[in-house]
Design an enzyme around this catalytic site. Structure first.
Site, mmCIF file in Angstrom:
data_model
loop_
_atom_site.group_PDB
_atom_site.id
_atom_site.type_symbol
_atom_site.label_atom_id
_atom_site.label_comp_id
_atom_site.label_asym_id
_atom_site.label_seq_id
_atom_site.Cartn_x
_atom_site.Cartn_y
_atom_site.Cartn_z
ATOM 1 N N GLY A 224 1.799 -4.145 1.406
ATOM 2 C CA GLY A 224 1.128 -3.234 2.317
ATOM 3 C C GLY A 224 0.408 -2.160 1.813
ATOM 4 C CB THR A 226 0.146 3.659 -0.828
ATOM 5 O OG1 THR A 226 -0.167 3.008 -1.709
ATOM 6 C CG2 THR A 226 1.013 4.637 -1.411
ATOM 7 N N GLY A 229 4.366 1.664 2.868
ATOM 8 C CA GLY A 229 5.429 1.434 1.872
ATOM 9 C C GLY A 229 6.389 2.612 1.665
ATOM 10 C CD GLU A 246 4.212 -6.594 -5.666
ATOM 11 O OE1 GLU A 246 3.121 -6.080 -6.303
ATOM 12 O OE2 GLU A 246 4.818 -7.262 -6.462
ATOM 13 C CB CYS A 280 -3.867 -5.135 -3.434
ATOM 14 S SG CYS A 280 -3.404 -6.970 -4.077
ATOM 15 C CD GLU A 376 -5.996 -0.116 -1.424
ATOM 16 O OE1 GLU A 376 -5.302 0.308 -0.331
ATOM 17 O OE2 GLU A 376 -5.783 -1.332 -2.044
#
Ligand code: NDP
Length: 473
Positions: A224, A226, A229, A246, A280, A376
């Site tokens: 998912g 950052t 995460g 990830e 990603c 991103e």
């Protein structure tokens, strides 16, 4: 009828609540899903803990047979499954048919083989002792997945975990849970005993957080964003869970003048726009040696313009809608931000009368300090930047906080290998891009996370290494 949770079988959420999952192509509601919460996670973990010891003791050949059968059933049902995945996530049906479903089946075929091949070692220790190692399953794995490849990313977590004797509780993404529920049924039909795979649909801050916090879960395998995460890592620390993350990326695709420039430009288009850029590893930063910059930009624009934007179920579609209204708006904000910061939008923009579309969008004149160059976007937005020297290319490649993937295009094989070794990224592609295989390790470094999926590498992360000493005298 609304789909229910899968805990040993179909069942409603204990609280009986539902939530809406949107249709990305129209903006309406696609389906109402069961809103699983902490009590449902608890039920799923209890079922998993009951079933797992017997599964771990099951003949590995039998585990292998079930995983292989699951792969076969996925291929037999691929038309139905691909339609579900496309309408739920917005990805083009053609992609779901060609990539998502077959690669998911491959993952089951590949890990079916590993069920019978996990070995320990004997170690030459000091003294009259036999010392050997056992690799043993961790117990219950909590899997949390995002909406861009919900089926395939679930398989990457489930297949290896089951192969080595673990049980799995999966919290799928709220925007696209249907393929995960389908997968649970496929595994049951393949002969997987009840309790070994549960799918608890629900919200991240409810079902997801409860899974991370649960003391009966040995490891969280998370894919998912950052920021999520970081939160998962903080919350997992309370029970000292193992963790693999990830996370996001902002991958550089580096094109040198000595490359096959035509092939590289064609590949740069799909690197940036495959799956609407909701990938990603998207090659969202195209770094081009200045002497070929204008030629490459022209070729990329020409290639990107030809991509067909449209509804996911239209077989001609190559770029579908973004997954949700919120995400669509976020991507549009980045486009506006890029223009406000002075980059030139040379292609693309919002598309269609309804739904969450953005046609392939290309920016030139991008400065590395701009947000569209560093953050991103997770949509079909490409930033092109020139460079003059290899040193400059290497510095630009690492001018973000991420480290997921990179592409290098050159005919100078020495340069390619030297740069591949130097770039901080989990995956580097030379004269190709976005190649994946269930057999090849995949994961990130820096703010793209840690841990590996696919290949042999993930099996170490899903097992405990035990050292056994035997006195020989
Ligand atoms: P999110 O991080 O928002 O969500 C990922 C998953 O985490 C979802 O299932 C979500 O549930 C769940 N979640 C949210 N909050 C919590 C919480 N507090 N505790 C536990 N689980 C939680 O990511 P997106 O779904 O938006 O996916 C896009 C991101 O995923 C991108 O940043 C992308 O880079 C990354 N990604 C990384 C990949 C990789 O391999 N490195 C591959 C694919 C995507 P809910 O859906 O209910 O919010």
């Amino acid at each position: 009828m609304n789909p229910e949770l899968w805990i040993e079988e179909e069942r409603p959420a204990i609280g009986g609540e539902l939530f809406a999952s949107a249709d990305p192509a129209t903006g309406g509601t696609l389906v109402m899903l069961a809103r699983g919460k902490a009590e449902d996670i608890d039920l799923a973990v209890s079922a998993a803990r009951r079933a797992q010891p017997l599964w771990a003791a099951t003949d590995p050949n039998e585990r292998a047979r079930i995983l292989w059968r699951a792969g076969e059933l996925l291929m037999e049902r691929r038309e139905e499954l691909a339609r579900i995945e496309a309408s739920d996530s917005g990805k083009p049906l053609s992609n779901a048919l060609a990539i998502d479903v077959p690669r998911t089946a491959d993952t089951f075929f590949y890990y079916s083989g590993w069920a019978t091949k996990l070995e320990g070692s004997t170690i030459p220790v000091r003294g009259p002792f036999l010392n050997y190692t056992l690799r043993q399953p961790l117990g219950v794995i909590g899997a949390i997945t995002p909406w861009n490849f919900p089926l395939l990313l679930a398989a990457r977590k489930i297949a290896p975990a089951l192969a080595v004797g673990n049980a799995v509780v999966l919290k799928p993404p709220e925007e696209a849970s249907l393929s995960s529920l389908f997968l649970a049924r496929v595994l049951a039909d393949a002969g997987l005993p009840p309790g070994l795979l549960s799918v608890v649909t629900g919200l991240g801050e409810e079902a997801g957080a409860a899974l991370v916090a649960h003391p009966g879960v040995a490891k969280i395998a998370f894919t998912g964003g950052t920021d999520t995460g970081r939160l998962v890592m903080r919350n997992a620390s309370v029970t000292l869970k193992r963790l693999s993350l990830e996370l996001g990326g902002k991958s550089p695709n580096i094109l040198f003048a000595d490359a096959d420039v035509g092939a590289a430009a064609t590949a740069a288009v799909s690197a940036a726009f495959y799956n609407q850029g909701e990938l990603c590893t998207a090659g969202s930063r195209l770094l081009v040696e200045r002497s070929v910059h204008d030629r490459v930009v022209e070729a990329v624009i020409e290639g990107a313009r030809k991509l067909v934007t449209g509804p996911p179920l239209d077989p001609a579609t190559q770029v579908g809608p973004l997954v949700s209204e919120g995400h669509h708006q976020r991507v549009l904000d980045y486009v506006a931000q890029g223009e406000a910061e002075g980059a030139r939008r040379v292609l693309g923009g919002p598309w269609g009368p309804q739904g969450y579309y953005l046609s392939p969008t290309v920016f030139t004149g991008v400065d590395p300090s701009m947000r569209i160059a560093r953050e991103e976007i997770f949509g079909p937005v490409l930033a092109v930047m020139p460079f003059d020297t290899l040193e400059e290319a290497a510095a630009l490649a690492e001018a973000t906080e991420f480290g997921l993937a990179a592409g290098i295009w050159t005919r100078d094989i020495g340069k390619a290998h030297r740069l591949a070794a130097r770039i901080q990224a989990g995956t580097v592609w030379i004269n190709t891009y976005n190649r994946f295989d269930a057999a090849s390790p995949y994961g990130g470094t820096r703010q793209s996370g840690f841990g590996r999926e696919n290949g042999r590498a993930v099996l170490d992360e899903l097992t405990e290494l035990k050292s056994v000493w035997v006195a020989l005298d």
